[in-house]
Structures are given as C-alpha cells and as structure tokens.
Design an enzyme around this catalytic site. Structure first.
Site, short mmCIF file in Angstrom:
data_model
loop_
_atom_site.label_atom_id
_atom_site.label_comp_id
_atom_site.label_asym_id
_atom_site.label_seq_id
_atom_site.Cartn_x
_atom_site.Cartn_y
_atom_site.Cartn_z
N SER A 158 34.97 -26.51 22.57
CA SER A 158 36.01 -26.96 21.79
C SER A 158 35.58 -28.36 21.10
O SER A 158 34.48 -28.80 21.35
CB SER A 158 37.24 -27.46 22.28
N TYR A 171 41.97 -31.92 28.94
CA TYR A 171 41.49 -30.58 28.22
C TYR A 171 40.19 -31.12 27.70
O TYR A 171 39.19 -30.37 27.73
CB TYR A 171 42.31 -30.01 27.23
P1 NAP Z 1 45.51 -18.32 24.81
O1 NAP Z 1 45.88 -17.41 23.71
O2 NAP Z 1 46.26 -19.20 25.64
O3 NAP Z 1 44.77 -17.50 25.99
C1 NAP Z 1 44.22 -18.00 27.22
C2 NAP Z 1 43.83 -16.85 28.12
O4 NAP Z 1 43.50 -17.71 29.50
C3 NAP Z 1 44.86 -16.08 28.34
O5 NAP Z 1 44.65 -14.76 28.73
C4 NAP Z 1 45.72 -16.71 29.82
O6 NAP Z 1 46.30 -15.84 30.47
C5 NAP Z 1 44.31 -17.12 30.60
N1 NAP Z 1 44.74 -17.89 31.72
C6 NAP Z 1 45.33 -19.30 31.54
N2 NAP Z 1 45.53 -19.90 32.59
C7 NAP Z 1 44.91 -18.94 33.56
C8 NAP Z 1 44.95 -18.88 34.93
N3 NAP Z 1 45.34 -20.05 35.93
N4 NAP Z 1 44.29 -17.65 35.52
C9 NAP Z 1 43.81 -16.88 34.87
N5 NAP Z 1 43.87 -16.77 33.66
C10 NAP Z 1 44.52 -17.91 32.84
O7 NAP Z 1 43.85 -19.20 24.47
P2 NAP Z 1 43.11 -19.03 23.31
O8 NAP Z 1 43.35 -19.84 22.11
O9 NAP Z 1 42.67 -17.60 23.18
O10 NAP Z 1 41.89 -19.65 23.99
C11 NAP Z 1 40.70 -19.09 24.39
C12 NAP Z 1 39.72 -20.14 24.73
O11 NAP Z 1 39.14 -20.68 23.46
C13 NAP Z 1 39.96 -21.14 25.68
O12 NAP Z 1 38.88 -21.48 26.41
C14 NAP Z 1 40.37 -22.40 24.60
O13 NAP Z 1 40.21 -23.53 25.05
C15 NAP Z 1 39.29 -22.00 23.41
N6 NAP Z 1 39.73 -22.70 22.20
C16 NAP Z 1 40.81 -22.12 21.43
C17 NAP Z 1 40.81 -22.72 20.15
C18 NAP Z 1 42.03 -22.08 19.41
O14 NAP Z 1 42.22 -22.74 18.21
N7 NAP Z 1 42.59 -20.99 19.71
C19 NAP Z 1 40.29 -23.79 19.71
C20 NAP Z 1 39.15 -24.27 20.50
C21 NAP Z 1 38.76 -23.68 21.70
P3 NAP Z 1 48.08 -15.48 30.31
O15 NAP Z 1 47.89 -14.30 29.19
O16 NAP Z 1 48.46 -15.16 31.66
O17 NAP Z 1 48.48 -16.75 29.65
#
Ligand code: NAP
Length: 249
Positions: A158, A171
């Site tokens: 990130s 985070y």
């Molecule tokens: P998201 O939609 O919240 O998805 C997160 C995923 O992680 C979901 O499948 C969630 O499962 C799973 N997860 C969370 N806690 C867990 C646990 N205890 N055990 C197993 N699985 C777990 O997030 P996203 O935005 O797609 O993010 C994906 C990655 O990109 C992350 O590493 C995030 O830090 C990074 N990122 C995202 C952004 C952005 O703008 N979206 C920007 C920078 C970095 P559930 O479906 O059960 O909740």
C-alpha cells in the site's frame, strides 16, 4: 507486446496450468484476480474465511467455459494455528504436487486512530492477519513452491507501506513489514528460481476502501477488474527473473 506491468498485454492462456493460491479470494481484488486468473487457464485455490462467499466465487469460476475447477481453502488468518497452515500446505502438495503462485492479498484495515489512542489488542490482530499469517503461510508453502519451474510470490502492499501515514496505525506498519518480508525472501532466494515481489494496487473500489474513505465518490475509483495486469505479469512467464521489486499500479 508490452511487458511493463502496468500496460502488460498477455495471451488468453498465459496462466495455463499454473497452480495459484490467492488469499482473501472471497471479495475485492482477490476475488477479481481469482476469476480472471481462472479465465486465463490457472488452477486457482481460493482462500478465505467465509465458506459461503468462497462458494459463490467457486460457482462463478465453474461457469466459465474451459476453466479448471477451483479449490477452496477455508482458514481464518486471525485464529488459525500452525497445524491448520501445515494441513493446507499438505493438501496442496498431495493434490497438485507443487504451487506456482502465491498471492498474499487478504488484509484488514484496523482502526484509524493516533498511536496514542490505538488499542493494543487491535494492533496485535492487524499485524497478525496482515503480516504474521503471511509469514507462516509462506514458510509452510516453500516446499510446494520449490517444486514449480518458476514460482512467484506476490505480497500486497500500500502507499502507507512506503510512507508512514498519520492515523493509519497498525495497517501502515504491517504494510512496511510486508515490503520488508518480500525483499528478504527475494534476497534469500536470489540464486533460486523463486521470486518475491510487492504490488501496491492504489485506490480500488472495494469494501476495504469504502471503510477507509466512506465519503468518497466510489464511481471515480478503479474497479478490481481494472487493475489486474501487474498481478498477471508477476504470475506468468514474462516476469521470470523479476524479484525484490515493488510495483505501484
Ligand atoms: P477487501 O475487499 O476488504 O478484501 C479483503 C479480503 O481479505 C477478503 O476476501 C476478506 O475476507 C479477506 N480477509 C480479511 N480478514 C481475513 C481473515 N482473518 N482470514 C481470512 N481472510 C481474511 O479488500 P481489498 O481492497 O480487496 O484489499 C486487498 C488487498 O489490497 C489488501 O491487502 C489491501 O491492504 C490492499 N490494498 C487495497 C487498496 C484499495 O484501495 N482497495 C489499496 C491499497 C492496498 P471476507 O470476504 O471474509 O471479509
């Protein structure tokens, strides 16, 4: 044909036969990547903590003409013990004999509070899910990765993993750790075919982003499906030799 990760162009079968585990494949970027990788020929292993959500992704992939039937791995990264990780690694080795790609995508956001106010238990949980779980999973999966001809590990970073951002607490710290872990693995494996790289996806329309910026115009954000080129590049053959890098989308 461009091999720049941001504008990477690839064949429809670029991941044909590749065995790829994606953590957090039940939602957001992980879900979109799992579906897209399956359309490109990969055999995907869908990791998550919610069986129902994983089954919905499974059904979507099963409906894709010609896609390999995915596998589901349910493991709550917040609570799983060492035996659960070992069992997951064993099931991959037993079923496939190897692992070609490991995408550490699952993360939680935690509180956005000053460190002065940050709850210590939540601090521990965010670092556990975002960082320690990825370390333990990677460690267990090294043997399967070493059976691949060009194994690739992708960590998800990130912008707040490069510059400490006020109020982003655990985070931000976990993402600094993620960058470091990827570089350490890359360095320790520099003389092998195993590669490790980071991707910072940038702002993407997911539930995590909504939680972080509830007032933002969601329509102005990229969709998870729009930002997958760098992931495909790092998982496929064109990135052989690329390791220890960190990519911004
Ligand atoms: P998201 O939609 O919240 O998805 C997160 C995923 O992680 C979901 O499948 C969630 O499962 C799973 N997860 C969370 N806690 C867990 C646990 N205890 N055990 C197993 N699985 C777990 O997030 P996203 O935005 O797609 O993010 C994906 C990655 O990109 C992350 O590493 C995030 O830090 C990074 N990122 C995202 C952004 C952005 O703008 N979206 C920007 C920078 C970095 P559930 O479906 O059960 O909740």
């Amino acid at each position: 044909m461009s091999t720049d990760p941001k504008t990477y162009e690839y064949a429809d079968d670029v991941l044909k036969g590749r065995i790829i585990l994606i953590t957090g494949a039940s939602d957001g970027i992980g879900r979109a990547l799992a579906i897209h990788a399956a359309t490109l020929g990969a055999q995907v292993i869908l990791h998550g903590r919610n069986t129902k959500k994983l089954e919905a992704v499974y059904d979507e992939i099963e409906a894709i003409k010609g896609a390999a039937c995915p596998s589901i791995a349910v493991l709550d990264l917040a609570s799983a013990d060492g035996d659960a990780y070992a069992a997951l690694a064993k099931s991959i080795e037993d079923e496939f004999g190897r692992l070609d790609g490991l995408v550490h995508n699952a993360s939680i956001l935690g509180q956005r509070l000053s460190l002065e106010q940050y709850d210590a238990a939540e601090w521990q949980q965010v670092l556990h899910v975002n960082l320690t779980a990825a370390f333990v999973l990677t460690q267990q999966l090294f043997p399967a990765l070493r059976n691949s001809d060009y194994p690739s590990i992708i960590f998800t970073s990130s912008g707040v993993g490069r510059v400490g951002k006020p109020f982003w607490g655990a985070y931000s710290v976990s993402k600094f750790g993620t960058e470091s872990m990827s570089q350490i693995i890359a360095g320790e494996n520099a003389h092998t075919n195993l590669r490790s790289n980071c991707i910072n996806p940038g702002p993407v329309r997911t539930k995590m982003r909504l939680e972080a910026y509830p007032a933002e115009d969601r329509d102005a954000l990229a969709k998870p499906e729009d930002i997958l080129g760098s992931y495909i590049y790092l998982l496929g053959p064109d990135s052989r030799g690329v390791t220890g890098e960190s990519f911004d989308i």
